[in-house]
Design an enzyme around this catalytic site. Structure first.
Site, short mmCIF file in Angstrom:
data_model
loop_
_atom_site.label_atom_id
_atom_site.label_comp_id
_atom_site.label_asym_id
_atom_site.label_seq_id
_atom_site.Cartn_x
_atom_site.Cartn_y
_atom_site.Cartn_z
N SER A 84 0.82 -1.19 0.00
CA SER A 84 0.00 0.00 0.00
C SER A 84 0.86 1.26 0.00
O SER A 84 1.60 1.50 -0.91
CB SER A 84 -0.95 -0.04 1.18
OG SER A 84 -2.00 0.86 0.97
N ASP A 126 -8.12 -6.07 -5.77
CA ASP A 126 -8.03 -4.82 -5.01
C ASP A 126 -8.56 -3.66 -5.84
O ASP A 126 -8.36 -3.63 -7.05
CB ASP A 126 -6.56 -4.57 -4.63
CG ASP A 126 -6.35 -3.29 -3.84
OD1 ASP A 126 -7.28 -2.88 -3.11
OD2 ASP A 126 -5.25 -2.71 -3.96
N HIS A 149 -6.23 -6.45 -1.78
CA HIS A 149 -5.16 -5.52 -1.42
C HIS A 149 -4.07 -6.23 -0.64
O HIS A 149 -2.89 -5.92 -0.76
CB HIS A 149 -5.76 -4.38 -0.61
CG HIS A 149 -4.83 -3.25 -0.34
ND1 HIS A 149 -4.44 -2.35 -1.30
CD2 HIS A 149 -4.20 -2.87 0.80
CE1 HIS A 149 -3.61 -1.46 -0.77
NE2 HIS A 149 -3.45 -1.76 0.50
#
Length: 523
Positions: free
Chosen positions: A249, A441, A498
């Site tokens: 991320s 994601d 994710h």
């Protein structure tokens, strides 16, 4: 998440309402400073007349498009949690260096039988920067296999503002925490063939704390280098082992900068071997073009938005990209902050308002601020006194993500800066780089990650662009697809969100084992 949460958390936090953006002024000033740009300049102590007209226009564009944001801004910070400093006798070792006079590492040898998270040798403690009152928490697990020869991995979650202990207990670590707050052994832990350091950074994330704050990635990099230098000084048996930095991320910001900082240090006592970034945010100018395709049926999943919402995302995309380009050109907070506010609302907002999980387009949110109820189990577990006592935690309250840090990074302009330039630097210096992306994601989706790797300028960019996409096989099954040339690899992980190690633990385990074994091409 991108808060990222881990990075994700950070991503969630970028939405003013979600992160509780608060830039509220004293009431006496509220009436005289009505506009968003005036509030922003007051917050950081800069005169509005000193701000270029073009930049002011960017802020006005945000205010016009999203008028409610003005009322959501407040210039305030929450209370600092109580600090419980441990007696000097609690710590087994103190590590200092003449080369780093402002830093000190505290080390506690953990008894694995107390928490039963893993049976391997473990250490926890703090990196102290007393002059700045900064204290970074870490937790180290030796490899289950051959710790004297296996690689070392530094794991970083994102946000910005999310604890790396989320990675430990939710994704790739030794155990998961169940609803009864008991550790459940993870057979696919990444410390199966590597020792892992989980570091809570920047300060005021997880068990880390400070009376000050960090609001940009570059400053955080200096502290991470100091931590690693002292860590390997204390554990010289690991100095010649391969060392990798991995994260996800918002770590797509952190890792390129941290690795570049490390390579610039000629006297480092450890062997940086590669970096791995999962579902990262690294090149916003390219990646923000792909929220509309991912939300509207072009990313391998059905559209989650009606046609008019998709059309509106396209309408606002040009303005979004022009704001990001202005940020790339100036890299100033007053240019970059409105780009983040505008683009996150215009390009992520429509999807977020559906209530679906931004980390997995297949799912609804199943509870909690980060869409996963299991994350709440982790918070509760780490807030137990016996756990904190065993680790030497000096903060009385643990939170997975700190939304104030997320806000600080956003208003410092860090969110939209071109950190992919550091990836170019790493590749040009010969460092292997793996960019992997779970393809379900939304918030740091595979389309955007594939796109920026394809256009990244570096010495072998032409070869990478022309390289064929090939099937990635795990146990004879298609688990994804990859593209490799020289020291650069992009990997799409099928049926993962994710947090790929959470959704595809076995395949992610195979991915990291193959990479750290030196198979940087996945052939």
């Amino acid at each position: 998440m991108i808060l990222h949460t881990y990075i994700i958390l950070s991503l969630l936090t970028i939405f003013p309402k979600a992160i509780g953006l608060s830039l509220q002024m004293p009431m006496a000033l509220e009436a005289s400073y009505a506009s968003l740009v005036e509030k922003a300049t007051l917050a950081v102590g800069q005169e509005i007349d000193a701000i270029q007209k073009g930049i002011q226009q960017g802020w006005l564009e945000v205010e016009t498009r999203f008028p409610t944001i003005v009322s959501q801004l407040s210039y305030s910070t929450g209370p600092k949690f109580a600090i419980k400093k441990k007696d000097a006798t609690f710590w087994d070792f103190y590590v200092e260096s003449q080369e780093l006079p402002n830093y000190r590492l505290r080390v506690k040898r953990n008894n694995p039988e107390v928490l039963k998270v893993d049976f391997t040798k473990q250490y926890s403690g703090y990196l102290d920067v007393e002059a700045d009152d900064k204290h970074f928490f870490y937790w180290f697990f030796e490899s289950r296999n051959d710790p004297q020869n296996d690689p070392i991995i530094l794991w970083l979650n994102g946000g910005p503002g999310c604890s790396s202990l989320t990675g430990l207990f939710f994704e790739l670590g030794s155990s998961r925490i169940n609803e009864n707050l008991k550790p459940i052994f993870n057979p696919y832990s990444w410390n199966g063939n590597a020792s892992i350091i989980y570091l809570d950074q920047p300060v005021n994330v997880g068990f880390s704390y400070s009376s000050s704050s960090v609001s940009n990635t570059v400053v955080a990099g200096e502290d991470v280098y100091a931590f690693l230098q002292l860590f390997f000084q204390h554990f010289p048996e690991y100095q010649t082992n391969d060392f990798h930095i991995a994260g996800e991320s918002y770590a797509g910001h952190y890792i390129p900068v941290f690795a570049d900082e490390i390579l610039s240090q000629k006297n480092r006592n450890f062997n940086l071997t590669s970096v791995l970034i999962g579902n990262g945010l690294t090149d916003p100018l390219t990646q923000y073009r792909y929220y509309e395709p991912m939300a509207c049926g072009e990313g391998g999943a059905p559209s989650v938005l009606p046609a008019d919402e998709c059309e509106n995302m396209l309408v606002t995309q040009d303005k979004c990209l022009s704001l990001i380009q202005a940020c790339y050109d100036s890299q100033s907070a007053f240019t970059c902050a409105p780009a983040a506010i505008y683009c996150n609302n215009a390009q992520m907002g429509p999807y977020q308002r559906t209530g679906k999980n931004v980390y997995d387009i297949r799912k609804e949110c199943d509870g909690g601020s980060l869409c996963y109820k299991d994350l709440e189990f982790i918070d509760t577990y780490l807030n137990q006194k016996f756990v904190q006592d065993a680790l030497g935690a000096e903060v009385d309250t643990y939170e997975s993500c700190n939304f104030e840090i997320n806000r600080n990074f956003l208003f410092a302009g860090d969110w939209m800066k071109p950190y992919h330039e550091h990836v170019s630097s790493l590749l040009n210096k010969g460092l292997p780089v793996l960019i992997y992306a779970g393809d379900k994601d939304f918030i740091c989706n595979w389309l955007g990650n594939r796109a920026w790797t394809d256009v990244l300028p570096w010495v072998d960019a032409d070869g990478f662009e022309k390289a064929e996409v090939q099937d990635w096989l795990v146990n004879g099954r298609k688990a994804g697809e990859f593209k490799n040339y020289s020291n650069f690899t992009y990997l799409r992980v099928y049926d993962a969100g994710h947090m790929a190690p959470y959704d595809q633990p076995e395949n992610s385990h195979e991915m990291v084992n193959r990479w750290i074994s030196g198979d940087f091409s996945f052939h």
